[in-house]
Design a protein around this motif. Structure first.
Motif, PDB file in Angstrom:
ATOM      1  N   PRO A  22       0.820  -1.212   0.000  1.00 34.90           N
ATOM      2  CA  PRO A  22       0.000   0.000   0.000  1.00 34.90           C
ATOM      3  C   PRO A  22       0.855   1.264   0.000  1.00 34.90           C
ATOM      4  O   PRO A  22       1.931   1.317   0.578  1.00 34.90           O
ATOM      5  N   GLY A  23       0.351   2.286  -0.678  1.00 35.55           N
ATOM      6  CA  GLY A  23       1.008   3.584  -0.667  1.00 35.55           C
ATOM      7  C   GLY A  23       2.245   3.690  -1.534  1.00 35.55           C
ATOM      8  O   GLY A  23       2.994   4.661  -1.436  1.00 35.55           O
ATOM      9  N   LEU A  24       2.485   2.688  -2.379  1.00 37.84           N
ATOM     10  CA  LEU A  24       3.698   2.703  -3.188  1.00 37.84           C
ATOM     11  C   LEU A  24       3.507   3.396  -4.533  1.00 37.84           C
ATOM     12  O   LEU A  24       4.473   3.715  -5.213  1.00 37.84           O
ATOM     13  N   LYS A  25       2.262   3.664  -4.900  1.00 33.56           N
ATOM     14  CA  LYS A  25       1.989   4.235  -6.219  1.00 33.56           C
ATOM     15  C   LYS A  25       2.676   5.580  -6.410  1.00 33.56           C
ATOM     16  O   LYS A  25       3.311   5.836  -7.433  1.00 33.56           O
ATOM     17  N   GLY A  26       2.548   6.461  -5.394  1.00 36.98           N
ATOM     18  CA  GLY A  26       3.165   7.775  -5.506  1.00 36.98           C
ATOM     19  C   GLY A  26       4.674   7.693  -5.615  1.00 36.98           C
ATOM     20  O   GLY A  26       5.296   8.404  -6.414  1.00 36.98           O
ATOM     21  N   LEU A  27       5.281   6.808  -4.819  1.00 37.23           N
ATOM     22  CA  LEU A  27       6.727   6.632  -4.887  1.00 37.23           C
ATOM     23  C   LEU A  27       7.146   6.086  -6.240  1.00 37.23           C
ATOM     24  O   LEU A  27       8.187   6.470  -6.780  1.00 37.23           O
ATOM     25  N   THR A  28       6.330   5.207  -6.799  1.00 35.08           N
ATOM     26  CA  THR A  28       6.621   4.651  -8.113  1.00 35.08           C
ATOM     27  C   THR A  28       6.677   5.753  -9.168  1.00 35.08           C
ATOM     28  O   THR A  28       7.592   5.797  -9.998  1.00 35.08           O
ATOM     29  N   ILE A  29       5.708   6.650  -9.126  1.00 29.03           N
ATOM     30  CA  ILE A  29       5.687   7.761 -10.085  1.00 29.03           C
ATOM     31  C   ILE A  29       6.908   8.651  -9.877  1.00 29.03           C
ATOM     32  O   ILE A  29       7.537   9.103 -10.851  1.00 29.03           O
ATOM     33  N   MET A  30       7.248   8.921  -8.629  1.00 37.27           N
ATOM     34  CA  MET A  30       8.431   9.728  -8.336  1.00 37.27           C
ATOM     35  C   MET A  30       9.691   9.087  -8.904  1.00 37.27           C
ATOM     36  O   MET A  30      10.555   9.763  -9.474  1.00 37.27           O
ATOM     37  N   MET A  31       9.811   7.781  -8.745  1.00 38.53           N
ATOM     38  CA  MET A  31      10.996   7.088  -9.227  1.00 38.53           C
ATOM     39  C   MET A  31      11.091   7.132 -10.745  1.00 38.53           C
ATOM     40  O   MET A  31      12.188   7.181 -11.309  1.00 38.53           O
ATOM     41  N   GLN A  32       9.955   7.092 -11.403  1.00 36.84           N
ATOM     42  CA  GLN A  32       9.963   7.149 -12.854  1.00 36.84           C
ATOM     43  C   GLN A  32      10.356   8.530 -13.360  1.00 36.84           C
ATOM     44  O   GLN A  32      11.051   8.664 -14.367  1.00 36.84           O
ATOM     45  N   GLU A  33       9.913   9.574 -12.641  1.00 36.40           N
ATOM     46  CA  GLU A  33      10.163  10.937 -13.083  1.00 36.40           C
ATOM     47  C   GLU A  33      11.513  11.473 -12.605  1.00 36.40           C
ATOM     48  O   GLU A  33      12.207  12.165 -13.351  1.00 36.40           O
ATOM     49  N   GLN A  34      11.868  11.183 -11.359  1.00 34.39           N
ATOM     50  CA  GLN A  34      13.089  11.729 -10.759  1.00 34.39           C
ATOM     51  C   GLN A  34      13.789  10.616  -9.968  1.00 34.39           C
ATOM     52  O   GLN A  34      13.715  10.563  -8.742  1.00 34.39           O
ATOM     53  N   THR A  35      14.456   9.750 -10.688  1.00 33.60           N
ATOM     54  CA  THR A  35      15.012   8.544 -10.080  1.00 33.60           C
ATOM     55  C   THR A  35      15.942   8.858  -8.913  1.00 33.60           C
ATOM     56  O   THR A  35      15.792   8.316  -7.817  1.00 33.60           O
ATOM     57  N   PHE A  36      16.901   9.720  -9.118  1.00 28.66           N
ATOM     58  CA  PHE A  36      17.920   9.955  -8.102  1.00 28.66           C
ATOM     59  C   PHE A  36      17.314  10.493  -6.808  1.00 28.66           C
ATOM     60  O   PHE A  36      17.542   9.946  -5.730  1.00 28.66           O
ATOM     61  N   SER A  37      16.542  11.575  -6.900  1.00 26.68           N
ATOM     62  CA  SER A  37      15.987  12.185  -5.693  1.00 26.68           C
ATOM     63  C   SER A  37      14.977  11.258  -5.017  1.00 26.68           C
ATOM     64  O   SER A  37      14.903  11.200  -3.788  1.00 26.68           O
ATOM     65  N   ALA A  38      14.199  10.506  -5.791  1.00 22.84           N
ATOM     66  CA  ALA A  38      13.205   9.604  -5.213  1.00 22.84           C
ATOM     67  C   ALA A  38      13.866   8.460  -4.455  1.00 22.84           C
ATOM     68  O   ALA A  38      13.458   8.118  -3.344  1.00 22.84           O
ATOM     69  N   VAL A  39      14.894   7.854  -5.043  1.00 20.93           N
ATOM     70  CA  VAL A  39      15.595   6.764  -4.364  1.00 20.93           C
ATOM     71  C   VAL A  39      16.315   7.299  -3.126  1.00 20.93           C
ATOM     72  O   VAL A  39      16.324   6.654  -2.068  1.00 20.93           O
ATOM     73  N   LEU A  40      16.913   8.475  -3.240  1.00 17.58           N
ATOM     74  CA  LEU A  40      17.602   9.084  -2.098  1.00 17.58           C
ATOM     75  C   LEU A  40      16.642   9.269  -0.925  1.00 17.58           C
ATOM     76  O   LEU A  40      16.959   8.910   0.219  1.00 17.58           O
ATOM     77  N   LEU A  41      15.457   9.813  -1.193  1.00 20.13           N
ATOM     78  CA  LEU A  41      14.461  10.000  -0.136  1.00 20.13           C
ATOM     79  C   LEU A  41      13.983   8.667   0.419  1.00 20.13           C
ATOM     80  O   LEU A  41      13.825   8.500   1.632  1.00 20.13           O
ATOM     81  N   ALA A  42      13.752   7.708  -0.475  1.00 26.41           N
ATOM     82  CA  ALA A  42      13.256   6.402  -0.035  1.00 26.41           C
ATOM     83  C   ALA A  42      14.244   5.710   0.885  1.00 26.41           C
ATOM     84  O   ALA A  42      13.851   5.029   1.842  1.00 26.41           O
TER      85      ALA A  42
END
Length: 210
Positions: free
Chosen positions: A104-124
């Protein structure tokens, strides 16, 4: 389906063996301490989570000092991320996709990773509530850019590993310094979480408007 079955047949028995002999393995690591042996050990425990990995970091920090404990913990998590990325990118892509849909709740993170891989993975990597294995599986399943994923993973893990390795060795002897470092770490987490929530809200607004 055959790949998934083979994966289960290999993974589950290994997980069980490691759980049964986890104490003996930790004792062995103390008697055979070297960067190579400890890095292999942390890699195994990162892939097969029979013990909380934060506990592993703290134990390594206590037994071998924050520098050696932190270094081998960091290397172990990086190698485990690389292995998981490769397995789910080239062997279990369909299985990884099915696994991610159940979180649950992974959809938003998935979109972030697709658009801004580096910053999204760093935050995750910095936010404890996000399952780290889910990040590894998604990176491989979605075929995220390898170097962006690995560099962001390495940087994002540094604060927590440094904290737990230091605390494992110094919490009893230097409680004030440990508390200060912990407060700084919490502030970093708050900033990371606020950035994450802000970006999710922006994504939600775009989806609602489309």
């Amino acid at each position: 389906m055959k790949k998934w079955l083979l994966f289960c047949l290999l993974y589950i028995p290994l997980l069980g063996v490691l759980f049964i002999y986890r104490n003996e393995i930790m004792d062995w690591s103390q008697n055979n301490a070297s960067y190579t042996n400890l890095t292999i050990l942390t890699t195994v425990f990162a892939i097969f989570p029979v013990l909380p990995f934060k506990l592993i970091i703290a134990l390594l920090g206590y037994a071998f000092g924050p520098v050696m404990g932190g270094m081998v913990s960091w290397l172990g998590t990086m190698i485990s991320s690389l292995i998981t990325y490769g397995v789910f990118r080239w062997l279990l892509r369909d299985t990884g996709d099915s696994y991610l849909k159940k979180i649950p709740g992974l959809k938003g993170l998935t979109i972030m990773m697709q658009e801004q891989t580096f910053s999204a993975v760093l935050l995750a990597r910095m936010i404890p509530i996000i399952p780290q294995m889910a990040v590894n599986v998604y990176a491989g399943t979605a075929g995220l850019p390898f170097w962006s994923y690995m560099i962001a993973s390495g940087l994002g893990r540094l604060p927590s590993i440094a904290l737990y390795a230091y605390a494992g060795k110094n919490a009893a002897e230097h409680p004030l310094a440990t508390l200060t470092i912990f407060i700084i770490y919490v502030l970093l987490l708050v900033l990371a979480f606020v950035s994450y929530r802000k970006r999710l809200k922006q994504i939600q607004e775009v989806e609602d408007g489309s």
